[in-house]
Design an enzyme around this catalytic site. Sequence first.
Site, PDB file in Angstrom:
ATOM      1  N   ALA A 121       2.028  10.704   1.551  1.00  0.00           N
ATOM      2  CA  ALA A 121       1.783  11.840   0.637  1.00  0.00           C
ATOM      3  C   ALA A 121       1.988  13.275   1.687  1.00  0.00           C
ATOM      4  O   ALA A 121       2.288  14.264   1.316  1.00  0.00           O
ATOM      5  CB  ALA A 121       0.302  11.708   0.099  1.00  0.00           C
ATOM      6  N   THR A 122       1.618  13.015   3.066  1.00  0.00           N
ATOM      7  CA  THR A 122       1.717  14.182   3.868  1.00  0.00           C
ATOM      8  C   THR A 122       3.213  14.618   4.061  1.00  0.00           C
ATOM      9  O   THR A 122       3.397  16.015   3.633  1.00  0.00           O
ATOM     10  CB  THR A 122       1.271  13.917   5.052  1.00  0.00           C
ATOM     11  OG1 THR A 122      -0.102  13.501   5.213  1.00  0.00           O
ATOM     12  CG2 THR A 122       1.547  14.911   6.323  1.00  0.00           C
ATOM     13  N   GLN A 124      -4.669  10.649  -4.083  1.00  0.00           N
ATOM     14  CA  GLN A 124      -5.787   9.830  -4.447  1.00  0.00           C
ATOM     15  C   GLN A 124      -5.876   9.276  -6.194  1.00  0.00           C
ATOM     16  O   GLN A 124      -6.700   8.451  -6.459  1.00  0.00           O
ATOM     17  CB  GLN A 124      -6.883  10.423  -4.589  1.00  0.00           C
ATOM     18  CG  GLN A 124      -7.290  10.939  -3.041  1.00  0.00           C
ATOM     19  CD  GLN A 124      -7.921   9.752  -2.295  1.00  0.00           C
ATOM     20  OE1 GLN A 124      -8.267   8.811  -2.750  1.00  0.00           O
ATOM     21  NE2 GLN A 124      -8.085  10.142  -0.876  1.00  0.00           N
ATOM     22  N   HIS A 132      -1.192   3.667   0.322  1.00  0.00           N
ATOM     23  CA  HIS A 132      -2.214   2.943   1.141  1.00  0.00           C
ATOM     24  C   HIS A 132      -3.541   3.412   0.627  1.00  0.00           C
ATOM     25  O   HIS A 132      -4.645   2.941   1.187  1.00  0.00           O
ATOM     26  CB  HIS A 132      -2.012   3.334   2.682  1.00  0.00           C
ATOM     27  CG  HIS A 132      -2.625   4.684   3.022  1.00  0.00           C
ATOM     28  ND1 HIS A 132      -3.669   5.137   3.514  1.00  0.00           N
ATOM     29  CD2 HIS A 132      -1.897   5.814   3.169  1.00  0.00           C
ATOM     30  CE1 HIS A 132      -3.994   6.389   3.784  1.00  0.00           C
ATOM     31  NE2 HIS A 132      -2.476   6.905   3.632  1.00  0.00           N
ATOM     32  N   THR A 135      16.431   5.103   7.065  1.00  0.00           N
ATOM     33  CA  THR A 135      16.635   4.111   6.809  1.00  0.00           C
ATOM     34  C   THR A 135      15.497   3.670   5.744  1.00  0.00           C
ATOM     35  O   THR A 135      14.428   3.719   6.214  1.00  0.00           O
ATOM     36  CB  THR A 135      16.822   2.961   7.865  1.00  0.00           C
ATOM     37  OG1 THR A 135      17.905   3.187   8.516  1.00  0.00           O
ATOM     38  CG2 THR A 135      17.010   1.230   7.206  1.00  0.00           C
ATOM     39  N   CYS A 188      -9.720  13.220   7.963  1.00  0.00           N
ATOM     40  CA  CYS A 188      -8.816  13.889   8.856  1.00  0.00           C
ATOM     41  C   CYS A 188     -10.032  15.125   9.377  1.00  0.00           C
ATOM     42  O   CYS A 188      -9.574  15.224  10.467  1.00  0.00           O
ATOM     43  CB  CYS A 188      -7.730  14.725   8.015  1.00  0.00           C
ATOM     44  SG  CYS A 188      -7.278  13.531   6.520  1.00  0.00           S
TER      45      CYS A 188
END
Length: 387
Positions: A73-74, A181, A203, A242, A328
């Site tokens: 997502a970043t 989320q 994740h 890839t 974070c």
Amino acid sequence: MSRPIYFDCHATTPVDQRVLDAMLPYFTQCFGNPSSITHVYGWEAEAAVKLARTAIAEAINGTPEEIVFTSGATEANNLAIKGVAEAYFNQGKHIITVQTEHRAVLDPCKYLENLGFEVTYLPVQPDGLIDLQQLQQAIRPDTILVSVMAANNEIGVLQPLAEIGEICHAHQVLFHSDAAQAIAKIPLDVQQMKIDLMSLTAHKVYGPKGIGALYLRRRHPRVKIAAQIQGGGQERGIRSGTLVTPQIVGFAKAVELGIAEMASESQRQFQLREQLWSILKKIDKIYLNGHPLQRLPGNLNVSFEEVDGSALLLALQQTVALSSGSACSAINTTPSHVLMALGHSEQLAYASLRFGIGRFNTLEEIEQVGKLVISTCQSLRRSKQYF
Ligand SMILES: *Cc1c(COP(=O)(O)O)cnc(C)c1O
């Protein structure tokens, strides 16, 4: 020594065994490069990616061509925000976002400010929700993008996506949502919610780390985007590199499982959360952060008055894996910008715990942790470790 109980599911989640089983063949037997068109190794990898792309698209009511795989997502947030800014700056250089967004949205916005863009950071109400009227008033003729997250990673608050989409659509401004989320935890529908770009990750929903996607609308309107990574031209040139077949297969499996089990799991996690809150609120001077109901079922975020936040976390860490604020921002020592946006003092923002309840947590764990938090809080208050 046994490991602490994991209550940090907003930071990450374990890979579900069923997800791992689906991934494994793609590391060893079916290891081909999906871009190899001259042999069966490539074909079978390409077929797996196609199936996964379709499953992820269906989960949000998009089409497979609208899914661009990224590392998470970043990267999807960076691609969406910088990519739209670069493609639309002729039409305007104003972006609207919210003070409680994840750093992966705020920092690309800051970066664009240095390049001459203007960014409005909307405040939130005390319950963490944005004021729709304020959003409407913030839109200007030169606004090109509105970015509002689906579910907050600290306080779990769910923003009113369909209403935001309606406003953006009426003003012909693109709407991006960071749904890291939210994917496979709450219903998401890019048509009904009029979402033009949406960031996803695997994740947080029992899939592998290192894979995510950007949903990019192709019709009504067709969103233009400037690539941020150039190279072999994969993903229609929007994101070269890839394709990571095992992760993509795992991502799709995780999303499919999350959707299939959403109804029962959200009910179960909601009950666990309510149970935890009913235990915790027996002590005084403790506050729930964020809207009591319009939040992720597995999220509870509470602030403790007259307790030193780091002493509290330290006392709990042998027994329970928790964080205060986001994973974070825990690296640096500033108080949570999300809790500060709710109007908290720094002191109270530090003395906050985020409980991320997930698929593998049980009622026994909730009761054990609830009791421990209460007794720790009380003994810290008694010993006046405060100040
Ligand atoms: C975890 C998270 C991210 C970052 O996602 P990665 O896939 O780890 O890069 C972005 N936004 C929100 C809201 C998150 O919770």
